[in-house]
Design a protein around this motif. Sequence first.
Motif, PDB file in Angstrom:
ATOM      1  N   UNK A 257       0.825  -1.212   0.000  1.00 30.36           N
ATOM      2  CA  UNK A 257       0.000   0.000   0.000  1.00 30.36           C
ATOM      3  C   UNK A 257       0.857   1.259   0.000  1.00 30.36           C
ATOM      4  N   UNK A 258       0.251   2.375  -0.392  1.00 34.50           N
ATOM      5  CA  UNK A 258       0.949   3.663  -0.458  1.00 34.50           C
ATOM      6  C   UNK A 258       0.695   4.454   0.820  1.00 34.50           C
TER       7      UNK A 258
ATOM      8  N   UNK B 177      -3.186   4.354   1.254  1.00 33.58           N
ATOM      9  CA  UNK B 177      -4.025   4.131   0.080  1.00 33.58           C
ATOM     10  C   UNK B 177      -3.621   2.827  -0.607  1.00 33.58           C
ATOM     11  N   UNK B 178      -4.523   2.182  -1.308  1.00 30.78           N
ATOM     12  CA  UNK B 178      -4.155   0.980  -2.075  1.00 30.78           C
ATOM     13  C   UNK B 178      -3.315   1.358  -3.294  1.00 30.78           C
ATOM     14  N   UNK B 179      -2.512   0.438  -3.827  1.00 34.84           N
ATOM     15  CA  UNK B 179      -1.710   0.719  -5.025  1.00 34.84           C
ATOM     16  C   UNK B 179      -2.599   1.159  -6.186  1.00 34.84           C
ATOM     17  N   UNK B 180      -2.094   2.127  -6.971  1.00 40.11           N
ATOM     18  CA  UNK B 180      -2.843   2.626  -8.115  1.00 40.11           C
ATOM     19  C   UNK B 180      -3.817   3.743  -7.775  1.00 40.11           C
TER      20      UNK B 180
ATOM     21  N   UNK C 109      -5.005  11.195  -6.923  1.00 40.22           N
ATOM     22  CA  UNK C 109      -5.171  12.329  -6.017  1.00 40.22           C
ATOM     23  C   UNK C 109      -6.614  12.400  -5.515  1.00 40.22           C
ATOM     24  N   UNK C 110      -7.572  12.106  -6.363  1.00 39.27           N
ATOM     25  CA  UNK C 110      -8.972  12.158  -5.964  1.00 39.27           C
ATOM     26  C   UNK C 110      -9.258  11.182  -4.830  1.00 39.27           C
TER      27      UNK C 110
ATOM     28  N   UNK D 174      -4.089  12.564 -11.147  1.00 37.74           N
ATOM     29  CA  UNK D 174      -2.673  12.197 -11.016  1.00 37.74           C
ATOM     30  C   UNK D 174      -2.522  10.969 -10.120  1.00 37.74           C
ATOM     31  N   UNK D 175      -1.687  10.040 -10.553  1.00 36.87           N
ATOM     32  CA  UNK D 175      -1.396   8.854  -9.758  1.00 36.87           C
ATOM     33  C   UNK D 175      -0.542   9.222  -8.550  1.00 36.87           C
TER      34      UNK D 175
END
Length: 222
Positions: free
Chosen positions: A83-84, A100-103, A106-107, A128-129
């Motif tokens: 995860x991020x 956050x989960x991978x992928x 910004x939203x 944006x990723x």
Amino acid sequence: MSAAVDRLKDLTRPTGEEDLLDVAYPTPRFSLSLRHAVFATCLVAVLLGGWLVLRGDPADSSLPVADQALPALSSVSEVPAEPLVVSVVGEVARPGLITLPPGSRVDDALAVAGPLPGAQLASVNLAQLMIDGQQLLVPAQSAELGGAEDTLALDGSGNSLVSLNSASAAELMSLDGVGEKTAEEIISYRESSGGFSTLDQLMEVKGIGPAKFEAMVGRVSL
């Protein structure tokens, strides 16, 4: 000549008085009849044919055993994505670190942090990723213009300031010493870092040194 040959034959002709050797020959222990030989040959042929059928054709295997085992080994080596962890600051209700989960984009980060009513989302690229360790800055709307974009803010001399977080490439090129390439570098830095939180971050943009920074700092805002 013939007389000599005849004389030699006379001398070597048996007289009947020689002693004959009495030799006892052994009796054979095993004898094989023709019927038994044919039966044994058929039995060997049947056994050989059955062995060939059970053994199969080695050419049917297109890959060596070691190669056939490779797909299973490669599946074991697969590692799931982690995860991020990102930082969201600025005009949000819940600033700080979020997971956050991978992928994620910004939203997705803003959905967790919760933008405030005064947030200027027009300057944030929602598509944006996100990357692990990134900081996302959500700027506030301009107080002087009651919510207008920061690109119209004014400096002490009445000149308009250029917002580093929302200005277009053309607006950035209006600054002294900023050409097309430098403007692209500013926008690239803004998108990769989540926006400018201080003016000093201009020094981290490729192509902007101390002299160019001094010429720009009085004409820009966040």
